[in-house]
Design a protein around this motif. Structure first.
Motif, mmCIF file in Angstrom:
data_model
loop_
_atom_site.group_PDB
_atom_site.id
_atom_site.type_symbol
_atom_site.label_atom_id
_atom_site.label_comp_id
_atom_site.label_asym_id
_atom_site.label_seq_id
_atom_site.Cartn_x
_atom_site.Cartn_y
_atom_site.Cartn_z
ATOM 1 N N LYS A 108 0.476 3.946 5.743
ATOM 2 C CA LYS A 108 -0.530 4.649 4.871
ATOM 3 C C LYS A 108 -1.777 3.984 4.341
ATOM 4 O O LYS A 108 -3.000 4.612 4.136
ATOM 5 C CB LYS A 108 0.073 5.476 3.754
ATOM 6 N N LYS A 109 -1.875 2.532 4.470
ATOM 7 C CA LYS A 109 -2.847 1.810 3.921
ATOM 8 C C LYS A 109 -3.738 1.158 4.920
ATOM 9 O O LYS A 109 -4.726 0.590 4.878
ATOM 10 C CB LYS A 109 -2.402 0.763 3.080
ATOM 11 N N LEU A 110 -3.277 1.622 6.239
ATOM 12 C CA LEU A 110 -4.032 0.900 7.340
ATOM 13 C C LEU A 110 -5.327 1.535 7.447
ATOM 14 O O LEU A 110 -6.376 0.596 8.069
ATOM 15 C CB LEU A 110 -3.351 1.211 8.626
ATOM 16 N N ALA A 111 -5.518 2.784 7.004
ATOM 17 C CA ALA A 111 -7.176 3.317 7.223
ATOM 18 C C ALA A 111 -8.071 2.585 6.266
ATOM 19 O O ALA A 111 -9.026 2.375 6.367
ATOM 20 C CB ALA A 111 -6.969 4.901 6.570
ATOM 21 N N GLN A 112 -7.440 1.841 5.122
ATOM 22 C CA GLN A 112 -8.441 1.259 4.264
ATOM 23 C C GLN A 112 -8.240 -0.525 4.618
ATOM 24 O O GLN A 112 -8.605 -1.384 3.818
ATOM 25 C CB GLN A 112 -8.197 1.220 2.908
ATOM 26 N N LEU A 113 -8.043 -0.651 5.803
ATOM 27 C CA LEU A 113 -7.403 -2.262 6.135
ATOM 28 C C LEU A 113 -8.712 -3.181 5.835
ATOM 29 O O LEU A 113 -8.638 -4.244 5.074
ATOM 30 C CB LEU A 113 -7.332 -2.453 7.533
ATOM 31 N N GLU A 114 -9.932 -2.964 6.045
ATOM 32 C CA GLU A 114 -11.073 -3.698 5.943
ATOM 33 C C GLU A 114 -11.463 -3.932 4.585
ATOM 34 O O GLU A 114 -12.061 -4.828 4.136
ATOM 35 C CB GLU A 114 -12.329 -3.152 6.894
ATOM 36 N N THR A 115 -10.958 -2.943 3.782
ATOM 37 C CA THR A 115 -11.188 -3.080 1.919
ATOM 38 C C THR A 115 -10.442 -3.868 1.380
ATOM 39 O O THR A 115 -10.108 -4.122 0.372
ATOM 40 C CB THR A 115 -11.569 -1.710 1.675
ATOM 41 N N LEU A 116 -9.086 -4.120 1.902
ATOM 42 C CA LEU A 116 -7.780 -4.880 1.354
ATOM 43 C C LEU A 116 -8.059 -5.940 1.353
ATOM 44 O O LEU A 116 -8.289 -6.759 2.191
ATOM 45 C CB LEU A 116 -6.691 -4.231 2.121
ATOM 46 N N HIS A 117 -7.708 -6.901 0.128
ATOM 47 C CA HIS A 117 -7.501 -8.139 -0.100
ATOM 48 C C HIS A 117 -6.372 -8.739 0.637
ATOM 49 O O HIS A 117 -5.168 -7.925 0.805
ATOM 50 C CB HIS A 117 -7.646 -8.518 -1.395
ATOM 51 N N ASP A 118 -6.110 -10.017 0.830
ATOM 52 C CA ASP A 118 -5.042 -10.541 1.539
ATOM 53 C C ASP A 118 -3.765 -10.257 0.742
ATOM 54 O O ASP A 118 -2.816 -10.226 1.333
ATOM 55 C CB ASP A 118 -5.244 -12.121 1.659
#
Length: 585
Positions: free
Chosen positions: A243-253
């Motif tokens: 469900k979070k893959l759509a925001q992958l480029e905004t997620l921190h490590d």
């Protein structure tokens, strides 16, 4: 300056406009200004498999290359991002992100093959991004495009890229980094833990070439091993909850799976430290202008060659590879026959044995190089070509033997013909000498090696062609012999008369010698008689002298004896006349 090259974000290098590839002049302008050696990393894979995310990480950014969050593909064509290399001083890292393969929106898949091939040709490190596991489909796809990229590259050589030998061709290809996204298998083999590299190595392992199905299995693997001598494999877990893959480029490590974060870090470390500089033929380190030239060269080649779409690529590749395999086998046959066959051969069997041995090698080369030869169509074509070449070699062998023997016969028997012309055999018995010399020359001809299969036939034809010469010598011999016989008879009669005269002369000489001998014997007898008489007289004289001497000696002895007697008497008389006292005294 190259060290100051700054691109805040990627630009489209090769545009895909309605299925047609075109080079972006603005991107080429940026590229041509780079004077540093380039490390070119390109990534290819199915659309929506996270290729752009990895390329952004290599650029040291969280954003840049478009990361789609829906089923719609974002990247079209090939995008380029040039950044300073983080580990190699005075080098520029060129990142190439490609349009995803098998995008359902495109319909026409011709660009898939073209973009895939371009990524291989332009990069020094090629990242092949697939999902879940290594399967036969992914291997076949890589094999097909690798072969097509080689096909594309071969006739499109430029001043920067030509006259390359086999070693150059292999070194030209990039290092292969195979990335497996959302990997779900256990890295185990035979109950033992294996590394990702060992998993890749096992997936590309060959089977024994004992069956046609094994050969088809081995062909793509052998190709991949040949053109990608350096191979590396990375596996990536699912980055985070789906469900979070759509925001992958905004997620921190810290919002991502720790294993995934470490896997991405390992991937980047390897790319930074092991990716080689893009190298052209002759060891030339590619800089911006050289890469620009390659881009133009290959895109133009694609436009002119119209590479097939992925759906027809296997069929087209089979046609191309098998045709090339036939030519390669024929070239090997021609080369080996040229090196090993010295025409004419001593026997036909010698030629056939060489043909069969080299034919076997040629068929083996074809088998190893062929690809999906349905119904052995191309192999049968090869066998037909080889049979034609065999027949041609047999014909050449026959002609070579005939020509060689003709020249040899002329060389050996030429002196005999000259002797006939100069009348050497124009004499009684000349024909016998002619035949004797012919046999000597025939023996010399037979001793010559490698006359070929026409040796005896050529000799008989030559002798038959010179029969008139032999007949002329015989006729001259017979005519001269008859004349010589008459002359010989006259000579013998003259010789007999001369011999008789010599005999009578000898008899007279012998009689004269006998008379002279008798006279000499008579004179010798007379001389001997005279000598004997003189000897006897001499002996009688010496005997008389000896007698006189003996008588004189005897007389002397008597005189001496008488004197001794008289002396003795005188002494006795004197003794008797002495006084007595004197006697006592």
């Amino acid at each position: 300056m190259a060290s100051e090259t700054h691109m805040p974000g990627p630009v489209c290098l090769i545009e895909n406009i309605n299925g047609t590839l075109a080079v972006n002049p603005e991107a080429l302008k940026i590229l041509s200004a780079i004077t540093q050696p380039l490390v070119v990393v390109a990534i290819v894979g199915l659309y929506r498999t996270g290729k752009s995310y990895l390329m952004n990480k290599l650029a040291g950014k969280s954003k840049g290359f478009s990361i789609g969050s829906t089923v719609q593909s974002h990247t079209k064509g090939i995008w380029m991002w040039c950044v300073p290399h983080p580990e190699k001083a005075d080098h520029t890292l060129v990142l190439l992100d490609t349009e995803g393969l098998e995008d359902v929106e495109k319909g026409d898949k011709s660009n898939d093959t073209q973009i895939f091939a371009l990524a291989i040709l332009l990069s020094s490190t090629f990242v092949y991004n697939t999902m879940n596991k290594i399967d036969q489909t992914a291997i076949d796809l890589l094999h097909v495009v690798t072969e097509l990229s080689n096909l594309l590259r071969a006739p499109s050589s430029t001043d920067l890229d030509k006259a390359e030998d086999a070693a150059d061709m292999v070194s030209f290809y990039p290092d292969l980094v195979w990335t497996l996204r959302d990997f779900y298998l256990s890295l185990e083999a035979d109950g033992q833990h294996i590394t990702a590299d060992e998993y890749l190595q096992n997936s590309l392992k060959l089977k024994p070439d004992t069956h046609q199905s094994h050969q088809n299995f081995n062909l793509p693997r052998r190709c991949i091993q040949k053109f990608f001598p350096i191979k590396k494999c990375f596996i990536f877990d699912l980055p985070t909850h789906r469900k979070k893959l759509a925001q992958l480029e905004t997620l921190h490590d810290d919002e991502l799976d720790p294993d995934f974060v470490q896997q991405v870090a390992d991937f980047c470390y390897y790319i930074f430290h092991h990716s080689k500089t893009k190298t052209l033929s002759g060891g030339i380190k590619a800089k911006g202008p050289e890469l620009e030239s390659l881009v133009l060269t290959y895109v133009n080649a694609i436009s002119s060659r119209n590479l097939p779409c992925m759906g027809n690529a296997v069929l087209a590749l089979a046609q191309i590879k098998n045709s090339a395999a036939v030519q390669k086998a024929i070239a090997h046959y021609d080369q080996q026959m040229a090196q090993k066959v010295k025409l004419p051969t001593e026997t036909l069997q010698e030629l056939l044995d060489l043909h069969r041995a080299i034919e076997k090698e040629a068929i083996e080369i074809f088998t190893n190089s062929s690809f999906k030869d349905v119904d052995q169509k191309f192999q049968k074509e090869l066998e037909t070509l080889l049979k034609a070449k065999q027949d041609d070699f047999c014909k050449q062998n026959l002609e070579a033997s005939s020509d060689h023997c003709s020249a040899l016969l002329q060389n050996i028997f030429g002196s005999l013909e000259e002797d006939v012309k100069h009348g050497i055999y124009s004499k009684p018995g000349g024909h016998c000498l002619f035949l004797q010399k012919t046999e000597e020359l025939k023996a010399k001809y037979y001793q010559e090696p490698r006359k070929g299969i026409q040796a005896e036939e050529a000799l008989q034809k030559y002798l038959q062609s010179k029969k008139s010469l032999s007949d002329a010598v015989l006729q001259t011999d017979q005519a001269l012999t008859a004349r010589a016989k008459k002359m010989e008879e006259a000579r013998l009669r003259a010789k007999a008369a001369e011999a008789e005269a010599q005999r009578l002369k000898m008899i007279r000489r012998q009689k004269q010698q006998m008379m002279e001998q008798r006279e000499r014997q008579y004179q010798e007898q007379v001389r001997q008689i005279e000598m004997e008489r003189a000897r006897r007289l001499d002996e009688e004289k010496r005997a008389l002298e000896r007698k006189f001497q003996e008588e004189a000696r005897q007389q002397q002895e008597r005189v001496q004896a008488e004197m001794r007697r008289l002396q003795n008497e005188l002494q006795q008389q004197q003794y008797n006349a002495r006084p007595p006292d004197c006697i006592l005294l």
